[in-house]
Motif scaffolding. Sequence first.
Motif, short mmCIF file in Angstrom:
data_model
loop_
_atom_site.label_atom_id
_atom_site.label_comp_id
_atom_site.label_asym_id
_atom_site.label_seq_id
_atom_site.Cartn_x
_atom_site.Cartn_y
_atom_site.Cartn_z
N THR A 203 0.84 -1.20 0.00
CA THR A 203 0.00 0.00 0.00
C THR A 203 0.88 1.25 0.00
O THR A 203 1.76 1.42 0.85
N GLY A 204 0.62 2.14 -0.98
CA GLY A 204 1.36 3.39 -1.07
C GLY A 204 2.74 3.28 -1.66
O GLY A 204 3.49 4.27 -1.67
N GLU A 205 3.12 2.10 -2.17
CA GLU A 205 4.45 1.90 -2.74
C GLU A 205 4.34 1.39 -4.17
O GLU A 205 3.31 0.83 -4.57
N ARG A 323 9.64 -3.11 1.25
CA ARG A 323 9.80 -1.93 0.40
C ARG A 323 11.24 -1.89 -0.08
O ARG A 323 12.12 -2.53 0.51
#
Length: 375
Positions: A203-205, A323
């Motif tokens: 999420t968000g990456e 990440r």
Amino acid sequence: MQRRTLLLLSGAAVVVVGGALLIPNDDTVPPTDGGALAFPGLAQRLQSAAKIEATRHDGALAITRRGETWVLPAKGGYPVRQEKVRELLTGLTELRLTEARTTDPALFDRLGVDDPTKDGSTATLLRVLDAQGAPIAELIIGRRRVRTQGNVPESAFVRRPGDNQAWLAEGRVPVDSDPQLWLDRDIANLPRERVRRVAVSRTGESPLVLTRGEGPDGKLEVTEPTEHPPLDETNLDEVGRAFEFLTFIDVRPEADIPGEPLGEGRFELTDNLAITVKPRKDGETLWIAIAAEGDDEAARFNARWRGWAYQVGPWKEKAFVPRIADLRREETPAPAAPAADDDADAPPTAGTAAAPATPEAPAAPAAPAETPRQQ
């Protein structure tokens, strides 16, 4: 002289043997007839067993039967270790009362067969109940009697609830009132070499893909994105180890999984197996829901995983949904250069006395003029 020596040695041997017979030996097993079964005919009655209860002053355990499986209601009905239940019930059927002990309630605490609900008691009340809640077998289990001899059966002090007769019973009845001790904590154990590709949607990456190189010594490498900072091999290897000796800390129904979703990681392994992990973070704790795709191996995994959420170590977050920043190599800072002495030529500040000048060495005297030679 030889006869006298022989008589003295014989007398000493008699004394030694007589002394040995007088010394008590705690490991000596008293002769018994094997004792009567504590619960005659119990094996047949256990066919209707529906619940097991173990109660102590500091906790209680309840295990219920669901079809042919024993489960923990306190963990949403998660299956317990079935072999542990079998060992407990078999131990009850084989338990024998070998020696009658005290009938004085004041002495029960010495044997550990006092009231299990009393503070400080070490006794455990074990009950096996049928579907209607009627007891099939009940027993207060106290202290175990330890012997150092080999091939000697275990024994423990026991008492029936409501009966003041305490017994020494021969047999093993492994009962634990802590529910955590009944759980099989293993989730999976898949060697890192089986992981061929990992696709992470965090999420968000940006999407992240790791692929293992060819050959027996191939290593996981980031193939997407193609441009990335230098990465640490150890951090990459931890992604491959995501399912090596994977165990859980706690378990609950998947519908009750807490925390915020972090995305998902899809692991493609050898032998047509793929595993999708969906982690959620709840404060400092990490929960995962997992599902397998593939053949028979996937079916076996799903039979255990489906419908459950597992709490695992928080460090597993970087293995399941890493990440790019989690994989990068930590640069070792270069040593700082020594600071230049900028004040060497600076004039003294006001109020500061100037350092006295170093006196110059006196000039060498001039050489005298050459005296003319007399003619």
